[in-house]
Scaffold this motif. Structure first.
Motif, PDB file in Angstrom:
ATOM      1  N   VAL A 313       0.837  -1.208   0.000  1.00 18.72           N
ATOM      2  CA  VAL A 313       0.000   0.000   0.000  1.00 18.72           C
ATOM      3  C   VAL A 313       0.871   1.257   0.000  1.00 18.72           C
ATOM      4  N   SER A 314       1.919   1.250   0.826  1.00 19.27           N
ATOM      5  CA  SER A 314       2.788   2.432   0.927  1.00 19.27           C
ATOM      6  C   SER A 314       3.495   2.728  -0.380  1.00 19.27           C
ATOM      7  N   TRP A 315       3.918   1.685  -1.092  1.00 14.72           N
ATOM      8  CA  TRP A 315       4.588   1.907  -2.369  1.00 14.72           C
ATOM      9  C   TRP A 315       3.634   2.539  -3.386  1.00 14.72           C
ATOM     10  N   GLN A 316       2.356   2.195  -3.325  1.00 14.61           N
ATOM     11  CA  GLN A 316       1.407   2.817  -4.236  1.00 14.61           C
ATOM     12  C   GLN A 316       1.224   4.295  -3.921  1.00 14.61           C
ATOM     13  N   VAL A 317       1.199   4.634  -2.635  1.00 15.39           N
ATOM     14  CA  VAL A 317       1.132   6.046  -2.243  1.00 15.39           C
ATOM     15  C   VAL A 317       2.358   6.792  -2.768  1.00 15.39           C
ATOM     16  N   TYR A 318       3.503   6.159  -2.629  1.00 16.16           N
ATOM     17  CA  TYR A 318       4.752   6.752  -3.117  1.00 16.16           C
ATOM     18  C   TYR A 318       4.698   6.975  -4.623  1.00 16.16           C
ATOM     19  N   TRP A 319       4.263   5.961  -5.362  1.00 16.34           N
ATOM     20  CA  TRP A 319       4.249   6.069  -6.820  1.00 16.34           C
ATOM     21  C   TRP A 319       3.255   7.132  -7.300  1.00 16.34           C
ATOM     22  N   VAL A 320       2.132   7.270  -6.620  1.00 10.59           N
ATOM     23  CA  VAL A 320       1.181   8.323  -6.991  1.00 10.59           C
ATOM     24  C   VAL A 320       1.831   9.689  -6.824  1.00 10.59           C
ATOM     25  N   GLY A 321       2.601   9.863  -5.750  1.00  9.50           N
ATOM     26  CA  GLY A 321       3.306  11.131  -5.553  1.00  9.50           C
ATOM     27  C   GLY A 321       4.389  11.367  -6.581  1.00  9.50           C
ATOM     28  N   ILE A 322       5.186  10.332  -6.865  1.00  6.90           N
ATOM     29  CA  ILE A 322       6.273  10.462  -7.834  1.00  6.90           C
ATOM     30  C   ILE A 322       5.734  10.799  -9.223  1.00  6.90           C
ATOM     31  N   VAL A 323       4.780  10.030  -9.694  1.00  5.32           N
ATOM     32  CA  VAL A 323       4.222  10.270 -11.029  1.00  5.32           C
ATOM     33  C   VAL A 323       3.399  11.558 -11.037  1.00  5.32           C
ATOM     34  N   GLY A 324       2.783  11.897  -9.907  1.00  2.58           N
ATOM     35  CA  GLY A 324       2.051  13.155  -9.817  1.00  2.58           C
ATOM     36  C   GLY A 324       2.965  14.356  -9.994  1.00  2.58           C
ATOM     37  N   LEU A 325       4.189  14.279  -9.467  1.00  2.00           N
ATOM     38  CA  LEU A 325       5.149  15.368  -9.657  1.00  2.00           C
ATOM     39  C   LEU A 325       5.629  15.439 -11.106  1.00  2.00           C
ATOM     40  N   VAL A 326       5.797  14.299 -11.744  1.00  2.00           N
ATOM     41  CA  VAL A 326       6.158  14.303 -13.163  1.00  2.00           C
ATOM     42  C   VAL A 326       5.034  14.933 -13.970  1.00  2.00           C
ATOM     43  N   PHE A 327       3.806  14.598 -13.650  1.00  3.36           N
ATOM     44  CA  PHE A 327       2.631  15.134 -14.347  1.00  3.36           C
ATOM     45  C   PHE A 327       2.515  16.650 -14.157  1.00  3.36           C
ATOM     46  N   SER A 328       2.710  17.120 -12.925  1.00  7.90           N
ATOM     47  CA  SER A 328       2.505  18.534 -12.618  1.00  7.90           C
ATOM     48  C   SER A 328       3.715  19.398 -12.921  1.00  7.90           C
ATOM     49  N   VAL A 329       4.935  18.820 -12.783  1.00  9.82           N
ATOM     50  CA  VAL A 329       6.140  19.624 -12.959  1.00  9.82           C
ATOM     51  C   VAL A 329       7.094  18.950 -13.938  1.00  9.82           C
ATOM     52  N   SER A 330       7.910  18.009 -13.452  1.00  9.92           N
ATOM     53  CA  SER A 330       8.888  17.370 -14.327  1.00  9.92           C
ATOM     54  C   SER A 330       9.487  16.151 -13.658  1.00  9.92           C
ATOM     55  N   SER A 331      10.178  15.360 -14.449  1.00  8.85           N
ATOM     56  CA  SER A 331      10.886  14.190 -13.937  1.00  8.85           C
ATOM     57  C   SER A 331      12.029  14.590 -13.010  1.00  8.85           C
ATOM     58  N   VAL A 332      12.612  15.767 -13.256  1.00  8.93           N
ATOM     59  CA  VAL A 332      13.746  16.222 -12.450  1.00  8.93           C
ATOM     60  C   VAL A 332      13.307  16.522 -11.024  1.00  8.93           C
ATOM     61  N   ILE A 337      12.821  15.241  -5.144  1.00 10.53           N
ATOM     62  CA  ILE A 337      11.993  15.022  -3.951  1.00 10.53           C
ATOM     63  C   ILE A 337      12.161  13.602  -3.431  1.00 10.53           C
ATOM     64  N   SER A 338      12.288  12.640  -4.336  1.00 13.66           N
ATOM     65  CA  SER A 338      12.468  11.249  -3.919  1.00 13.66           C
ATOM     66  C   SER A 338      13.758  11.070  -3.121  1.00 13.66           C
ATOM     67  N   VAL A 339      14.845  11.686  -3.595  1.00 10.91           N
ATOM     68  CA  VAL A 339      16.144  11.506  -2.948  1.00 10.91           C
ATOM     69  C   VAL A 339      16.233  12.270  -1.633  1.00 10.91           C
ATOM     70  N   ILE A 340      15.698  13.483  -1.591  1.00 12.24           N
ATOM     71  CA  ILE A 340      15.830  14.268  -0.354  1.00 12.24           C
ATOM     72  C   ILE A 340      14.930  13.733   0.757  1.00 12.24           C
ATOM     73  N   THR A 341      14.136  12.717   0.460  1.00 13.40           N
ATOM     74  CA  THR A 341      13.353  12.042   1.497  1.00 13.40           C
ATOM     75  C   THR A 341      14.204  11.035   2.265  1.00 13.40           C
ATOM     76  N   TRP A 342      15.321  10.605   1.696  1.00 11.67           N
ATOM     77  CA  TRP A 342      16.157   9.581   2.322  1.00 11.67           C
ATOM     78  C   TRP A 342      16.605   9.940   3.735  1.00 11.67           C
ATOM     79  N   PRO A 343      17.051  11.168   4.016  1.00  6.88           N
ATOM     80  CA  PRO A 343      17.467  11.470   5.390  1.00  6.88           C
ATOM     81  C   PRO A 343      16.352  11.296   6.414  1.00  6.88           C
ATOM     82  N   ILE A 344      15.119  11.592   6.018  1.00  5.82           N
ATOM     83  CA  ILE A 344      13.986  11.399   6.928  1.00  5.82           C
ATOM     84  C   ILE A 344      13.858   9.925   7.290  1.00  5.82           C
TER      85      ILE A 344
END
Length: 391
Positions: A313-332, A337-344
């Motif tokens: 379930v958590s991975w699906q939430v993650y993927w919706v956010g990742i692809v949502g950012l590509v849709f709204s802004v860009s792949s970059v 955002i994906s990488v800067i979550t690692w320290p958390i």
């Protein structure tokens, strides 16, 4: 008669210049076009913020449950032949939860179709091309998940993190060639800070980290490198779908693309990835490992099932956010955002677990600071000129 004679050289009357507007076409990838044509890039702060929350929440919970899973299956008792047990299972967990997206996809699609005028003909959908692209994306998703799972079990997690961070080098390169993205200095600064953030998580620990006898630097390093490359290709190809297919569906209308497109990409691509992972799991015989793990799980069968379902379930939430950012802004931005979550994640792992006496050190603290600065650099000019810096 001489008075009526016209002069040989007559002064030319003054010409009045008339400005004729020219319809100059611009490359759809230029910054001007992406800002001026709101139908191409549906940038909305609520959507962007919600997608970022999904990325942080989904990835954090999934990683914590993954650590919990490896910590409680008594992996230390595995011999060398069982070192890579469960890699197809981990790949499967990243995509198998896609049926959860069907309901929001149906609701958003129905709502969008009711508002869509005029109706779009089936020729504009490029069904055959999209089917091929979704199959390719699904293959990349399954391969990326499998390589990442294998890399973490073959080499120390700090080394894996350093190598896996190279995705931030590949994503802008692929984005420049595949998506024709142009960068400004603030995006470059954001990328540099994100790379520093990813590298500083080298002190993080992982529940499935191999001991000295299990380390295989060659296979683990290559797996981590190609996992990062696959993730970069994945994001850029998803943006290619949006730019060349999804957004073109509404170019002739006044309606903007629907967020249902995010669920569409995920559902069809995840279906392909799930089929591949299931086949790989059955060929590797991991179905027997699942039964053995469930029976030997130190917290009981119920906790094992909850850990596995929670990851899906958590991975699906993650993927919706990742692809949502590509849709709204860009792949970059999505990759940043994906990488800067690692320290958390690394800090929460210290708080919830006790792997190899891990602690919140100066590296984790600096990584949190650079993560915030990376996000701030990307959105800096947006506070003055909305979305001017968004790619």
């Amino acid at each position: 008669m001489a008075q009526n004679q016209q002069p040989i050289f007559q002064t030319k009357p003054q010409e009045h210049l008339v400005q004729i507007p020219l319809n100059i076409e611009r490359d759809s990838t230029t910054l001007i076009n992406q800002i001026g044509n709101s139908n191409r890039k549906p940038n909305h702060w609520p959507t962007i913020i919600l997608s970022i929350i999904f990325v942080i929440t989904g990835q954090t919970i999934a990683k914590l449950l993954e650590n919990f899973y490896y910590d409680k299956i008594n992996r230390s008792e595995y011999n060398e032949s069982r070192q890579n047990d469960g890699v197809w299972t981990q790949s499967l967990l990243q995509t198998v939860g896609f049926p959860l997206l069907l309901l929001p996809f149906i609701i958003l699609t129905k709502k969008h179709n009711q508002q869509q005028q005029p109706p779009i003909t089936s020729d504009n959908y490029h069904y055959k091309s999209l089917a091929i692209i979704y199959i390719c994306i699904g293959i990349i998703m399954s391969v990326q998940g499998r390589l990442a799972a294998m890399g973490k079990l073959d080499i120390p997690f700090g080394i894996f993190t350093l190598i896996y961070t190279t995705q931030l080098f590949f994503t802008p390169i692929f984005a420049a060639f595949i998506n024709k993205i142009k960068f400004n200095r603030w995006v470059v600064i954001s990328l540099i800070l994100a790379i520093v953030t990813g590298a500083l998580t080298l002190s993080s620990s992982f529940g499935g980290e191999p001991d000295e006898a299990e380390v295989n630097y060659a296979s683990g390093s290559w797996a981590a490198l190609f996992a990062g490359i696959c993730f970069s290709l994945l994001l850029c190809n998803i943006q290619n779908v949006f730019d060349n297919y999804v957004f073109k569906r509404t170019e002739s209308t006044v309606k903007k693309p629907s967020f249902a497109s995010v669920f569409e990409v995920l559902i069809f691509s995840s279906l392909v990835a799930t089929i591949i992972s299931v086949v790989g799991l059955l060929i590797a015989g991991e179905q027997d490992d699942l039964k053995r793990e469930m029976n030997g799980f130190s917290k009981g069968k119920g906790s094992y099932v909850m850990a596995m379902v929670g990851q899906a379930v958590s991975w699906q939430v993650y993927w919706v956010g990742i692809v949502g950012l590509v849709f709204s802004v860009s792949s970059v931005l999505s990759n940043v955002i994906s990488v800067i979550t690692w320290p958390i994640v690394s800090v929460l792992v210290v708080l919830f677990f006790n792997f190899m006496d891990d602690e919140i050190d100066v590296f984790k603290g600096i990584a949190l600071i650079t993560a915030v600065l990376s996000a701030a650099a990307y959105f800096f000019r947006a506070s003055r000129t909305p979305f001017e810096i968004l790619l």
